[in-house]
Every structure is written in structure tokens, then in C-alpha cells.
Design a protein around this motif. Sequence first.
Motif, PDB file in Angstrom:
ATOM      1  N   ASN A   1      22.434  15.164  33.055  1.00  0.00           N
ATOM      2  CA  ASN A   1      23.505  16.016  32.550  1.00  0.00           C
ATOM      3  C   ASN A   1      23.202  17.486  32.845  1.00  0.00           C
ATOM      4  O   ASN A   1      22.093  17.976  32.575  1.00  0.00           O
ATOM      5  N   CYS A   2      24.150  18.179  33.471  1.00  0.00           N
ATOM      6  CA  CYS A   2      24.043  19.601  33.828  1.00  0.00           C
ATOM      7  C   CYS A   2      22.965  19.882  34.880  1.00  0.00           C
ATOM      8  O   CYS A   2      22.587  21.040  35.074  1.00  0.00           O
ATOM      9  N   ASP A   3      22.479  18.876  35.548  1.00  0.00           N
ATOM     10  CA  ASP A   3      21.411  19.042  36.542  1.00  0.00           C
ATOM     11  C   ASP A   3      21.940  18.643  37.924  1.00  0.00           C
ATOM     12  O   ASP A   3      21.733  17.521  38.395  1.00  0.00           O
ATOM     13  N   LEU A   4      22.638  19.582  38.560  1.00  0.00           N
ATOM     14  CA  LEU A   4      23.233  19.356  39.879  1.00  0.00           C
ATOM     15  C   LEU A   4      22.368  20.054  40.922  1.00  0.00           C
ATOM     16  O   LEU A   4      22.127  21.262  40.839  1.00  0.00           O
TER      17      LEU A   4
ATOM     18  N   ASP B   1      41.183  28.353  42.684  1.00  0.00           N
ATOM     19  CA  ASP B   1      40.535  29.504  42.052  1.00  0.00           C
ATOM     20  C   ASP B   1      39.301  29.927  42.829  1.00  0.00           C
ATOM     21  O   ASP B   1      39.096  31.103  43.101  1.00  0.00           O
ATOM     22  N   LYS B   2      38.462  28.956  43.190  1.00  0.00           N
ATOM     23  CA  LYS B   2      37.214  29.279  43.870  1.00  0.00           C
ATOM     24  C   LYS B   2      36.916  28.233  44.940  1.00  0.00           C
ATOM     25  O   LYS B   2      37.119  27.038  44.711  1.00  0.00           O
ATOM     26  N   VAL B   3      36.415  28.692  46.080  1.00  0.00           N
ATOM     27  CA  VAL B   3      35.882  27.817  47.122  1.00  0.00           C
ATOM     28  C   VAL B   3      34.383  28.031  47.150  1.00  0.00           C
ATOM     29  O   VAL B   3      33.901  29.125  47.449  1.00  0.00           O
ATOM     30  N   VAL B   4      33.634  26.976  46.804  1.00  0.00           N
ATOM     31  CA  VAL B   4      32.179  27.063  46.680  1.00  0.00           C
ATOM     32  C   VAL B   4      31.536  26.321  47.853  1.00  0.00           C
ATOM     33  O   VAL B   4      31.863  25.159  48.108  1.00  0.00           O
ATOM     34  N   PRO B   5      30.622  26.961  48.589  1.00  0.00           N
ATOM     35  CA  PRO B   5      29.908  26.232  49.646  1.00  0.00           C
ATOM     36  C   PRO B   5      29.068  25.100  49.044  1.00  0.00           C
ATOM     37  O   PRO B   5      28.515  25.248  47.946  1.00  0.00           O
ATOM     38  N   LEU B   6      28.975  23.990  49.760  1.00  0.00           N
ATOM     39  CA  LEU B   6      28.146  22.879  49.285  1.00  0.00           C
ATOM     40  C   LEU B   6      26.722  23.341  49.000  1.00  0.00           C
ATOM     41  O   LEU B   6      26.095  22.896  48.024  1.00  0.00           O
ATOM     42  N   SER B   7      26.212  24.250  49.815  1.00  0.00           N
ATOM     43  CA  SER B   7      24.830  24.736  49.643  1.00  0.00           C
ATOM     44  C   SER B   7      24.633  25.464  48.321  1.00  0.00           C
ATOM     45  O   SER B   7      23.507  25.644  47.857  1.00  0.00           O
ATOM     46  N   GLN B   8      25.739  25.894  47.691  1.00  0.00           N
ATOM     47  CA  GLN B   8      25.658  26.607  46.413  1.00  0.00           C
ATOM     48  C   GLN B   8      26.291  25.800  45.278  1.00  0.00           C
ATOM     49  O   GLN B   8      26.640  26.347  44.228  1.00  0.00           O
ATOM     50  N   ALA B   9      26.403  24.503  45.458  1.00  0.00           N
ATOM     51  CA  ALA B   9      27.075  23.650  44.473  1.00  0.00           C
ATOM     52  C   ALA B   9      26.493  23.740  43.064  1.00  0.00           C
ATOM     53  O   ALA B   9      27.248  23.623  42.089  1.00  0.00           O
ATOM     54  N   PRO B  10      25.182  23.957  42.875  1.00  0.00           N
ATOM     55  CA  PRO B  10      24.677  24.029  41.496  1.00  0.00           C
ATOM     56  C   PRO B  10      25.358  25.078  40.630  1.00  0.00           C
ATOM     57  O   PRO B  10      25.380  24.946  39.396  1.00  0.00           O
TER      58      PRO B  10
ATOM     59  N   LYS C   1      23.079  17.145  53.734  1.00  0.00           N
ATOM     60  CA  LYS C   1      23.064  17.776  52.418  1.00  0.00           C
ATOM     61  C   LYS C   1      24.059  17.049  51.505  1.00  0.00           C
ATOM     62  O   LYS C   1      25.149  16.655  51.935  1.00  0.00           O
ATOM     63  N   ALA C   2      23.661  16.906  50.243  1.00  0.00           N
ATOM     64  CA  ALA C   2      24.547  16.313  49.240  1.00  0.00           C
ATOM     65  C   ALA C   2      24.266  16.974  47.905  1.00  0.00           C
ATOM     66  O   ALA C   2      23.119  17.315  47.594  1.00  0.00           O
ATOM     67  N   ALA C   3      25.327  17.164  47.119  1.00  0.00           N
ATOM     68  CA  ALA C   3      25.172  17.672  45.755  1.00  0.00           C
ATOM     69  C   ALA C   3      24.999  16.468  44.840  1.00  0.00           C
ATOM     70  O   ALA C   3      25.951  15.748  44.571  1.00  0.00           O
TER      71      ALA C   3
END
Length: 349
Positions: free
Chosen positions: A9-12, A318-327, A2-4
Motif C-alpha cells: 500500500n502506497c509503495d509504487l 490534469d497531469k501527464v506523468v512520465p512512467l519514470s516518475q510514476a511514484p 520499465k514498469a510501475a
Amino acid sequence: MKAAQLHANCDLRVDEVDTPRPAAGEVLVKVAYCGICGSDIPRLIKDGAHFYPIILGHEFSGVIEAVGEGVADSWVGKKVACAPLVPNFDDPQSHRGNYSLSKGYSFIGSRQQGGLAEYVSIPLINAVPLPESIDLKAGSFLEPVTVGLHAINIMDFKPGRPVAVIGVGTIGQLLLQALKSLGAGPITAFDVDDEKLAAAKEVGATYTCNSMRPEEVEAAMATTEGAAGFDAVFENSGVPAAEIMSLKVAGPNGKVMFVGTPHAPLTLQPAEFELINRKELIVQGSWMNYSAPFPGWEWTYGADILSNGTINLDNLVDKVVPLSQAPQIIELLQTKGAVKGKIIVDCQA
């Protein structure tokens, strides 16, 4: 893996891509955590990426899982952080140890694929060994820690002198703590945000000053000898008012170091510019975080103070975001007030 990937632009998006194989002289890093740098924001939401699709991320740590030709197998299993500059070692500035001032360099996470992924291959020289005892989330802060350490290093800093740190966001708080570890003092933190000032006090500021309040600025100056000003001033925000404040609070023969990246024009009135003349100030800029031998003292010392608990990171994440939810990072960055500190991506979640 998986990769983000940033597709526009703004399309992750989180994509399934081929796991890279380490080429000769490279190592494959299983990424643990990757921070979102302030410099990533324009790449993500302001058309600032060099190309698409791209995997951003240069503030990352992890464990070496495989090695390429010419790299000893003993590196497998080692904890590392990434020193993201890929220098042009043939440039004359690199010969002088000024790697980030050279022409033709590359950069992991902006000019080539980075760490917002489960795995990334990087040159061995860019893999900075971390102590086995270090928490890898803390290890992902090594790159931003070295930003402040580089500014201190090139300033010819002397301990035991009064220091002002202007702008105490992530870089400012890390720089403040690095200064304290090197014997600076007293240290006065300046900002316009009382919450940030309270956090700076928690991590070692001797005094704090809301620079919007003239009485607090006067009190801060009174802490210096003869109320003449600070021997060393580090400006981290890149905001014009803070840049001018740096010249005002510096003492005679003081040193002013501009660390923050400016995003707005700076206009100095004659009396403001004349502060440089009348106080015989040394005004200098700092760019990136490297010295000789590559990547430099900043990285070895930074790894030490991150691993031994000298640097307190509690107020910064502030926040830890899982890679699976990177968008969701895009929405967070576009929503005013949604992010009050560092976003860290857990690249194995």
C-alpha cells in the motif's frame, strides 16, 4: 522494460522487469498512455490491491509490437486500446452476453498485470482496434468512454428527450458528450462544483445547475415539460445526496440509471423512497461496459467518437506523468486538491 509496480500500500516503484512474451492467442502491446482510474485509487493508497507486487492500469492504448501463436502477423503495427475484462466464457451469464455479471472473470490491471509499463501482453480479444487517425492519448480514454455508453445502452435510451447528468467529473463529462452524440436533448448537468459545471457547458450541456442552490434546481426543473422532471437521469458520483437528487428530478415514468460506485451508506426517508412509487420510476444500475458480441457496441462506437473529434478531452486531463516518475502519483493522490482531473501516464517517457 520499465514498469510501475505496486509493492505494498502506497509503495509504487519503477522497476526493471522482464518484457512479457505473448502466449498463444495474445498480442504484445507497446503501451503509449495509461490513465489512472478512480478505481485505481483504493488499490494504490487504500489497501485495495488483490496482490503484491502488481502492475496496475487498465485504461491504456498503444501499438501491437508482436503476436503469439495463432494470431495473424497483420496485427503488428495496429493501434489498439484495452478492453480489460477477461470473461469466464463458460459462465451462463456470459452465454447471455452479460460478461461483467459472470463469475470467475479476470481483469487486466487489477487481477493480472496491467498497462503501467512499457509493454504488456493481453489476449487478442481484449485488444480493441483503433482508427489509424486517432491520437493515442485520446485512445487511452476509450475504456472510461464506454462506461457511459454501456449505461446508455442498457437503459433503452431514446433521443430527443430531456436528460439530467448528475455528477460531471470525468465519467459524467464523457457520458454527457456521448449522450449528445446520440441525439439527447436538452441535457442538464448537475454538480456542486461550479468549475465542473462550466466545463460541462463547454462540452455540450444545454443547462447547468449547482444542486446546492435551490433556486437553480427549481430553474432546472422548469426546463422540463410542465416542470415535471427529466425523462432520463444518469447519476455518476456515487454520493448519497446525488443519489437522492436523482429520484427527485426524475419525471413521471422516468428512468434513473446509477453509474457511480457508492462509497457511503445511503438512507432513504419514506417520502424519498416513495418517489419511486408515486412517479413509477424505473431505477437501474450499470456495471462495467460490455455487451455481445464481446466486447460490444460500446467499444466500436466509442472508438469512432474519440477518433472523429466528437469527444472533447481538453478539460479532463490534469497531469501527464512520465512512467519514470510514476511514484509521484502516490503523493498527488494523498494531497487534497492536488488532482483536479485525470492523471495520464506516458509509458514511453
